[in-house]
Design a protein around this motif. Structure first.
Motif, PDB file in Angstrom:
ATOM      1  N   GLU A   1      -5.955   2.160   0.584  1.00  0.00           N
ATOM      2  CA  GLU A   1      -6.353   1.244   1.666  1.00  0.00           C
ATOM      3  C   GLU A   1      -7.194   1.986   2.689  1.00  0.00           C
ATOM      4  OE1 GLU A   1      -6.728  -0.795   5.326  1.00  0.00           O
ATOM      5  OE2 GLU A   1      -5.622   1.059   5.135  1.00  0.00           O
ATOM      6  N   GLU A   2      -6.825   3.242   2.944  1.00  0.00           N
ATOM      7  CA  GLU A   2      -7.497   3.991   4.019  1.00  0.00           C
ATOM      8  C   GLU A   2      -8.989   4.140   3.755  1.00  0.00           C
ATOM      9  OE1 GLU A   2      -6.236   4.485   6.750  1.00  0.00           O
ATOM     10  OE2 GLU A   2      -4.065   4.520   6.443  1.00  0.00           O
TER      11      GLU A   2
ATOM     12  N   HIS B   1       2.206   3.841   5.428  1.00  0.00           N
ATOM     13  CA  HIS B   1       2.084   3.027   4.209  1.00  0.00           C
ATOM     14  C   HIS B   1       3.259   3.208   3.249  1.00  0.00           C
ATOM     15  CE1 HIS B   1      -2.556   2.412   4.743  1.00  0.00           C
ATOM     16  NE2 HIS B   1      -1.846   1.978   5.762  1.00  0.00           N
TER      17      HIS B   1
ATOM     18  N   HIS C   1       2.048  -4.807   8.336  1.00  0.00           N
ATOM     19  CA  HIS C   1       1.686  -3.424   8.577  1.00  0.00           C
ATOM     20  C   HIS C   1       2.655  -2.808   9.569  1.00  0.00           C
ATOM     21  CE1 HIS C   1      -0.486   0.228   9.180  1.00  0.00           C
ATOM     22  NE2 HIS C   1      -1.312  -0.110   8.210  1.00  0.00           N
TER      23      HIS C   1
ATOM     24  N   GLU D   1       0.873  -1.191   0.000  1.00  0.00           N
ATOM     25  CA  GLU D   1       0.000   0.000   0.000  1.00  0.00           C
ATOM     26  C   GLU D   1       0.897   1.226   0.000  1.00  0.00           C
ATOM     27  OE1 GLU D   1      -2.210  -0.598   3.636  1.00  0.00           O
ATOM     28  OE2 GLU D   1      -2.921  -2.558   2.976  1.00  0.00           O
TER      29      GLU D   1
ATOM     30  N   CYS E   1      -0.099   6.444   8.726  1.00  0.00           N
ATOM     31  CA  CYS E   1      -0.322   5.007   8.948  1.00  0.00           C
ATOM     32  C   CYS E   1       0.904   4.226   8.456  1.00  0.00           C
ATOM     33  CB  CYS E   1      -1.605   4.548   8.250  1.00  0.00           C
ATOM     34  SG  CYS E   1      -2.303   3.039   8.962  1.00  0.00           S
TER      35      CYS E   1
HETATM   36 ZN   LIG Z   1      -2.670   1.335   7.514  1.00  0.00          ZN
END
Ligand SMILES: [Zn+2]
Length: 473
Positions: A144-145, A109, A169, A80, A107
């Protein structure tokens, strides 16, 4: 040669190139479905490593698949690269926007994608040198979010021949993820009424805002009659202009979440009835725009056991005094008790509580409660056995989707966790491609998990990736 040695050595040799790629994507900080530079840079990297690239797959310009090798088995790494709006931050431990108002990798990514790119390329290198048959793929999954990318990539059939998938992740813990996540629908309801002077002739008006409010009242009463683990949240995205005008249009955006897909479908069907009722009560008409839906994640325990085994083999990262000082400083920004509460909820071993950055490997648990959030990794996990884990790329106690995550994802703590993840994934991928018994174990567990509810795309007929919902600049 011992299996995996070449792959791990390749990641060490290419460490700086992978870090540079991750830092570029951290700088781009592109939000979902707009990640053209991030996707292109990753695709270029893999092309140079000998992969074939198919760009713009599943109707999304920033989605791509990179493939190397031929025939079975087919091992997929999921990546991602979308950022989050507004979470801009310099790579320092005190709050300081990098570019005011800009998105940021809150996050992590940027690390997620490049870690998986590194794994795919390292695995390919070893397969090529050792003459190992099979196919290795990297799936560049946008957005993805907003739970878009993988749902439409699965719908487009891109995973049909995949034997197993691996992803990871960025996290503050080194641990395989044996917990599920919630399935979800994201839907916008728009009501259309008739405008009128709100004081002069309100009896001629039909208020779309009344419909939104009554729909929300209905949804709030619905809560008592659905399973406790379900979640319904909404925001009003259009509530009219000014009080002296009866609003002719109004809109409310809902998320419906539940542990299993069929539960989301049931609650969602009821919510449609509530919208219909609100329209009837107010003399308005309504329409619904289905943005996206996703499945719960089915953890592949056999693949996660491999990921844990190789996490143990690679070992946790050791942190320098500078990195620990960075963590100490960042701790000052956490709410009191936040770190302890998070670690307690994750049921981590006692020794982790005193660490600043995780430097142990957390043993996998069989009985982990599901995450309340949702991920589109869920949809992939319903069409092929999928393992997932986290490595420590940030400071223990950091909140999710935060400036603290953006900071750690652009400096050495994030970089080290990313390289560790790349090695673990490459080793697990090599094991799956060379050990048919492990692959069969994963397939068997997956067949058991999916036998009662075969996957059916959550996306209704005719719904395309929500490219028309992109934020305007
Ligand atoms: Zn994430």
């Amino acid at each position: 040669m011992e299996q995996g040695k070449r792959a791990v050595a390749w990641i060490d040799e290419k460490a700086q190139a992978l870090i540079d790629l991750s830092d570029r994507i951290w700088e781009y900080a592109e939000v979902g479905l707009q990640e053209m530079k991030s996707a292109t840079d990753q695709a270029d990297f893999l092309r140079a490593e000998g992969f074939e690239i198919e760009s713009g797959v599943a109707g999304m310009p920033s989605a791509f698949v990179a493939s190397w090798g031929s025939g079975k088995p087919v091992i997929a790494f999921l990546g991602e690269y979308d950022a989050l709006p507004g979470i801009t931050q310099k790579p320092i431990p005190v709050k300081a926007p990098h570019r005011t108002g800009a998105p940021g990798h809150g996050c992590g990514h940027n690390l997620l994608g490049v870690g998986a790119v590194g794994a795919a390329a390292a695995m390919k290198r070893e397969m090529e040198e050792q003459g190992i048959p099979g196919t290795v793929r990297y799936y560049g999954c946008p957005a993805e979010e907003t739970l878009v990318g993988k749902v439409f990539m699965v719908k487009a059939g891109l995973f049909e021949d995949v034997d197993a998938a691996i992803t990871w992740h960025p996290s503050s813990l080194n641990a395989a993820w044996n917990n599920s996540s919630n399935a979800m629908n994201s839907v916008k309801f728009t009501f259309h009424g008739r405008t009128a002077h709100a004081a002069g002739d309100p009896h001629h008006g039909r208020s779309a805002l009344d419909a939104v409010e009554l729909m929300n009242v209905g949804a709030n009463y619905l809560r008592e009659h659905i399973i406790e683990k379900a979640r319904i949240h909404y925001v009003i995205t259009d509530g009219g202009g000014e009080p002296n005008v009866v609003p002719a249009h109004a809109q409310v955006w809902y998320y419906v979440r539940a542990p299993e897909r069929h539960q989301v479908e049931e609650i969602y069907a009821w919510l449609l009835d509530i919208a219909r009722g609100a329209a009837l009560m107010t003399g308005t008409i309504w329409d619904v725009k289905f943005l996206v839906g996703c499945y719960n994640y089915l953890p592949s325990k056999p693949i996660n056991a491999l990921l844990h085994k190789y996490m143990e083999q690679i070992g946790p990262n050791r942190w320098t005094e500078d990195e620990l000082e960075f963590a100490r400083k960042m701790n000052e920004s956490f709410a009191p008790g936040q770190k302890e509460a998070g670690l307690k909820a994750a049921k981590v071993p006692a020794e982790v509580f005193t660490q600043l950055i995780n430097d142990t490997i957390i043993p996998p648990k069989d009985d982990e409660p599901p995450m309340a959030g949702s991920t589109d990794v869920g949809d992939v996990s319903w069409v092929t056995p999928t393992g997932q884990f986290g490595t420590a790329t940030g400071v223990l106690g950091q909140p999710g989707h935060s400036w603290q995550v953006t900071a750690c994802s652009g400096m050495s703590i994030g970089h080290k966790g990313m390289l560790q993840a790349a090695k673990v994934m490459a080793l697990a991928g090599l094991e799956l491609v060379t050990n048919p018994a492990e692959l069969a174990k994963a397939r068997e567990a997956w067949t058991e998990q999916t036998k009662d509810h075969p996957y059916k795309t959550p996306v209704p007929e005719g719904v395309e990736p929500p490219l028309d919902q992109l934020p305007k600049h």
